[in-house]
Design an enzyme around this catalytic site. Structure first.
Site, PDB file in Angstrom:
ATOM      1  N   CYS A   1      39.085  23.145   4.791  1.00  0.00           N
ATOM      2  CA  CYS A   1      39.888  24.315   5.185  1.00  0.00           C
ATOM      3  C   CYS A   1      40.616  24.122   6.515  1.00  0.00           C
ATOM      4  O   CYS A   1      41.298  25.040   6.975  1.00  0.00           O
ATOM      5  CB  CYS A   1      39.013  25.562   5.249  1.00  0.00           C
ATOM      6  SG  CYS A   1      37.943  25.598   6.695  1.00  0.00           S
TER       7      CYS A   1
ATOM      8  N   GLU B   1      -2.997  -9.936  -2.590  1.00  0.00           N
ATOM      9  CA  GLU B   1      -1.776  -9.453  -1.953  1.00  0.00           C
ATOM     10  C   GLU B   1      -2.157  -8.574  -0.761  1.00  0.00           C
ATOM     11  O   GLU B   1      -3.047  -7.738  -0.872  1.00  0.00           O
ATOM     12  CB  GLU B   1      -1.009  -8.619  -2.994  1.00  0.00           C
ATOM     13  CG  GLU B   1       0.413  -8.361  -2.673  1.00  0.00           C
ATOM     14  CD  GLU B   1       1.380  -9.403  -3.266  1.00  0.00           C
ATOM     15  OE1 GLU B   1       0.924 -10.454  -3.789  1.00  0.00           O
ATOM     16  OE2 GLU B   1       2.584  -9.165  -3.190  1.00  0.00           O
TER      17      GLU B   1
ATOM     18  N   LYS C   1       8.943  -6.063 -14.680  1.00  0.00           N
ATOM     19  CA  LYS C   1       9.490  -5.549 -13.422  1.00  0.00           C
ATOM     20  C   LYS C   1      10.116  -4.176 -13.621  1.00  0.00           C
ATOM     21  O   LYS C   1      10.920  -3.990 -14.523  1.00  0.00           O
ATOM     22  CB  LYS C   1      10.584  -6.496 -12.926  1.00  0.00           C
ATOM     23  CG  LYS C   1      10.036  -7.810 -12.385  1.00  0.00           C
ATOM     24  CD  LYS C   1       9.571  -7.632 -10.969  1.00  0.00           C
ATOM     25  CE  LYS C   1      10.248  -8.545 -10.085  1.00  0.00           C
ATOM     26  NZ  LYS C   1      10.239  -8.932  -8.895  1.00  0.00           N
TER      27      LYS C   1
ATOM     28  N   ASP D   1     -18.042   8.144  11.972  1.00  0.00           N
ATOM     29  CA  ASP D   1     -17.410   7.137  12.815  1.00  0.00           C
ATOM     30  C   ASP D   1     -18.268   6.854  14.043  1.00  0.00           C
ATOM     31  O   ASP D   1     -18.393   5.717  14.486  1.00  0.00           O
ATOM     32  CB  ASP D   1     -16.024   7.608  13.269  1.00  0.00           C
ATOM     33  CG  ASP D   1     -15.044   7.662  12.102  1.00  0.00           C
ATOM     34  OD1 ASP D   1     -15.469   7.318  10.968  1.00  0.00           O
ATOM     35  OD2 ASP D   1     -13.883   8.048  12.317  1.00  0.00           O
TER      36      ASP D   1
ATOM     37  N   GLN E   1     -21.523   7.108  14.380  1.00  0.00           N
ATOM     38  CA  GLN E   1     -22.694   6.284  14.041  1.00  0.00           C
ATOM     39  C   GLN E   1     -22.293   4.823  13.870  1.00  0.00           C
ATOM     40  O   GLN E   1     -22.997   3.905  14.285  1.00  0.00           O
ATOM     41  CB  GLN E   1     -23.330   6.801  12.740  1.00  0.00           C
ATOM     42  CG  GLN E   1     -24.130   8.070  12.932  1.00  0.00           C
ATOM     43  CD  GLN E   1     -24.515   8.676  11.583  1.00  0.00           C
ATOM     44  OE1 GLN E   1     -23.664   8.885  10.724  1.00  0.00           O
ATOM     45  NE2 GLN E   1     -25.792   8.931  11.411  1.00  0.00           N
ATOM     46  N   TYR E   2     -21.121   4.635  13.256  1.00  0.00           N
ATOM     47  CA  TYR E   2     -20.628   3.276  13.042  1.00  0.00           C
ATOM     48  C   TYR E   2     -20.358   2.593  14.384  1.00  0.00           C
ATOM     49  O   TYR E   2     -20.771   1.462  14.631  1.00  0.00           O
ATOM     50  CB  TYR E   2     -19.358   3.327  12.192  1.00  0.00           C
ATOM     51  CG  TYR E   2     -18.718   1.974  11.970  1.00  0.00           C
ATOM     52  CD1 TYR E   2     -19.093   1.181  10.893  1.00  0.00           C
ATOM     53  CD2 TYR E   2     -17.743   1.488  12.844  1.00  0.00           C
ATOM     54  CE1 TYR E   2     -18.510  -0.064  10.679  1.00  0.00           C
ATOM     55  CE2 TYR E   2     -17.160   0.244  12.651  1.00  0.00           C
ATOM     56  CZ  TYR E   2     -17.542  -0.530  11.572  1.00  0.00           C
ATOM     57  OH  TYR E   2     -16.972  -1.760  11.373  1.00  0.00           O
TER      58      TYR E   2
ATOM     59  N   LYS F   1       1.378  -4.590 -10.208  1.00  0.00           N
ATOM     60  CA  LYS F   1       1.946  -5.678  -9.406  1.00  0.00           C
ATOM     61  C   LYS F   1       2.251  -5.122  -8.021  1.00  0.00           C
ATOM     62  O   LYS F   1       3.194  -4.353  -7.827  1.00  0.00           O
ATOM     63  CB  LYS F   1       3.221  -6.213 -10.059  1.00  0.00           C
ATOM     64  CG  LYS F   1       3.783  -7.424  -9.361  1.00  0.00           C
ATOM     65  CD  LYS F   1       4.879  -8.072 -10.178  1.00  0.00           C
ATOM     66  CE  LYS F   1       5.330  -9.373  -9.575  1.00  0.00           C
ATOM     67  NZ  LYS F   1       5.904  -9.244  -8.236  1.00  0.00           N
TER      68      LYS F   1
END
Ligand code: IVH
Length: 668
Positions: free
Chosen positions: A416, A179, A319, A32, A34-35, A121
């Site tokens: 009870c 999606e 579905k 991370d 280096q990024y 899906k």
């Protein structure tokens, strides 16, 4: 200037590559830090030379001011929806319809099967992305299928959406369809944060994804963890495809995430097999799917089949039964557990959820009911996931008539009549009755359960009858039951009575950890029972003080206190003496070593050398612990083949993941 331009372009190329590795392939190749360094360099250059900033630069993911309202986009090719199938018969009918339309002889020629592509899906929000000469120019929601909302700046914040396509040469125009989804973990984290800050919770990942994309302020979308999965193209120029599989391949090469769980099926039967497989396996994914999409692979055939009003004839959605439904609450009752805990339960109008009819849902406790403001007479959204008890997600307040009645926790136990007591700072109310039949029944049911004494053949109804008639008053009484006594009850034959007595007899030989767990000491679950059994025999445990107990690594003050209090009670002493007379033979599990002491393991996927139970046993014999789900407390994840969402989560949390060989080494 040319030099600067080149440097900037090189940095962008690099960042795009790493974005792809990280967000699409989930396989980062640099740290991370280096990024971040690359990104900072690019930002510095762009600040110095603002004229060189381009809209597809990785720095431009979050841009644009909040909108007043969304603009409109007309889709060049409508975004259709899919016809549904709910059974394999309906899928076969779909296949027959297609063959009929295409004039393919149906039964005679077995080799003339249609080739289908079966895809998951995704349950999210459908979007369309327009690229011109490889650059993202426009992103929109589906809307009514013909016109959608323009949400370009929001979609640009989603890191798995390329701002510039990787395929060369770039096409003049291509519209990519897919999606936007929120992974289950990201959804849970988001709701947790919202709960903390008092914001309303999202009912499911789909609503969270849709709500995050349809935001007027892109900086809010940017904070939400969203992923886009692509599954097709709309309008395109400059390239023709002949198969859907080829389209998917092209999308992948262009830098999109395409779901790897996609299968080219030689016939509808193969596609049905795919549906059945995923219906069972869907829980293992780290995102929600609500079915399987089956598409004709050949694009010429797709064209010949065409579409009816709103959906294509060449595709269908199988579905899965819905896991969320709305229904009405008829009553709220209170159930008494084995520790006396009172749990409010909603009695609802029966409704089918996830393929099962349900009429009860847990409401957890008084505070939960208050928080969700659940009242008798309310229409509610309920959820049933896998084997979990259905729960009420939220009230549909719009359906209120004003006649709904708020819930009040009773002041006396419904079974009870003893007083109900809710200790300060706790959410659970408890029945204080020591002879409460409901508690006794639950305690005995727990005693006989599989992971406790594992007494087979005794049903809940038997225990209810035996307690109600006064035949038994605690689990130890089971060991003194006589056949004649059992035979007095209805529906109890000679054979069943013998089986039950044999099973009870068999349970006399047991392990100390089962016994400790079966006693139902508060805060001492299966794992703590195992830990205790590995440190003490029963005599020692009975005498252990909370100070002694806390010397064990995994036992904190709450558990220690609870155990000490339990064994100091007069009732416990009487009960244990009774058990002794019942002739229980308790053996202790031997620890082979303590080298995994305090370490938590999660097993995922299939190992070739052991079953899961065998692997668990080895871990436990070395003092370790096996849990079902991955969390930040997990020390090792043992990943076999076909590992699913647990593996993904382990990677996300940067946990130690061992393969079978490494596991064998660790165990020695
Ligand atoms: S194909 C012309 N493939 O399901 C048909 N749709 O009713 C284009 N969806 O909201 C759809 N996963 O966004 C296709 N693998 C997939 C899908 C998928 C989810 C959604 C789609 C649309 C709905 C179709």
């Amino acid at each position: 200037m040319e030099d600067v331009k080149k440097k900037i372009e090189k940095l962008r190329e690099e960042i795009r590559y790493h974005d792809y590795k990280y967000y699409v392939e989930d396989n980062p190749v640099i740290s991370d830090a280096q990024y971040d360094k690359l990104m900072r360099q690019l930002q510095e250059f762009e600040e110095k030379y603002p004229g060189l900033v381009t809209p597809d630069s990785p720095t431009q993911r979050v841009s644009g001011k909040p909108l007043e309202k969304f603009g409109e986009v007309r889709h060049r090719i409508p975004m259709l929806s899919l016809a549904n199938a709910n059974s394999s018969e309906e899928l076969t009918a779909f296949d027959s319809r297609i063959k009929r339309m295409l004039g393919i002889p149906m039964n005679r020629d077995r080799y003339k099967d249609i080739e289908y592509v079966a895809e998951l899906k995704f349950d999210g929000l459908a979007i369309s992305l327009a690229y011109e000469r490889g650059i993202l120019v426009n992103g929109s929601t589906r809307g009514d299928g013909f016109t959608g909302e323009e949400v370009t700046n929001n979609l640009k914040t989603i890191r798995s959406i390329p701002l510039r396509l990787m395929t060369k040469p770039p096409l003049p125009v291509i519209e990519v369809r897919g999606e936007v989804v929120m992974f289950t973990n990201d959804f849970k984290n988001l709701n947790r944060e919202r709960e903390k800050s008092g914001e309303p919770l999202f009912a499911n990942p789909r609503n969270a994804a849709a709500g995050s994309v349809r935001q007027l302020d892109p900086s809010i979308t940017a904070k939400r963890k969203l992923t886009m999965v692509s599954y097709g193209i709309g309008h395109s120029e400059g390239k023709t495809f002949s198969q859907h599989m080829e389209v998917l391949k092209y999308l992948k090469e262009s830098g999109f995430m395409v779901n790897p769980n996609t299968s080219l099926c030689k016939s509808i039967q193969e596609a049905i097999g795919f549906c059945e497989k995923w219906e069972k396996k869907k829980e293992s994914l780290s995102y929600n799917i609500d079915g399987i999409v089956i598409k004709v692979n050949n694009l010429d055939l797709q064209k010949r089949l065409g579409e009816v009003t709103r959906s294509p004839r060449w595709a269908i959605a199988y579905k899965f039964p819905a896991e969320q439904e709305t229904t009405k609450i008829k009553d709220i009752i209170v159930q008494v557990g084995r520790t006396g805990a009172l749990t409010p339960v909603a009695i609802m109008q029966p409704v089918e959820v996830g393929g099962v009819t349900v009429e009860r849902a847990t409401l957890h406790n008084e505070d939960e009911i208050k928080k969700k403001d659940v009242r008798v007479g309310d229409t509610v959204l309920i959820q049933r996931a896998g084997e979990v008890i259905p729960e009420v997600l939220k009230v549909i307040k719009e359906k209120r008539t004003g006649m709904e009645k708020p819930f009040v926790m009773p002041r006396h136990c419904p079974v009870c009549q003893a007083d109900v007591y809710r200790p300060q700072g706790e959410v659970v109310s408890r029945c204080t009755g020591i002879a409460c039949p409901a508690q006794i029944k639950e305690r005995i049911k727990h005693w006989t359960s599989r992971n406790a004494m594992n007494i087979e053949g005794i049903g809940d109804a038997h225990i209810d009858e035996w307690v109600d008639s006064g035949l038994i008053k605690d689990p130890a009484d089971l060991y003194f039951l006589k056949k004649e006594e059992l035979l007095k009850f209805e529906r109890m034959g000679d054979k069943l009575a013998s089986n039950i007595l044999n099973a009870i007899d068999k349970s006399r030989r047991t392990t100390l950890s089962r016994l400790i767990y079966a006693m139902g000491i508060r805060h001492a679950g299966e794992h703590i029972a195992e830990v205790l059994a590995s440190h003490y025999d029963l005599g020692e445990l009975r005498k252990a003080t909370k100070e002694d107990l806390q010397k064990i690594q995994e036992i904190g003050p709450t558990i220690a206190e609870s155990i000490e209090v339990f064994f100091k009670q007069k009732e416990t002493e009487v009960f244990l003496n009774k058990l002794e007379n019942a002739g229980l033979k308790i053996s202790r599990e031997k620890l082979i070593s303590r080298k995994l002491e305090g370490k938590q393991f999660v097993l995922t996927g299939a190992l070739s050398g052991f079953t899961r139970d065998e692997a668990s046993k080895l871990i436990k014999q070395a003092g370790g612990r096996v849990t079902l789900s991955v969390s930040k407390n997990t020390d090792y994840v043992i990943a076999g083949t076909d590992s699913g969402s647990k593996y993904d989560k382990a990677k996300e949390l940067h946990l130690k993941i061992l393969n079978e060989e490494e596991f064998k080494k660790l165990i020695g």
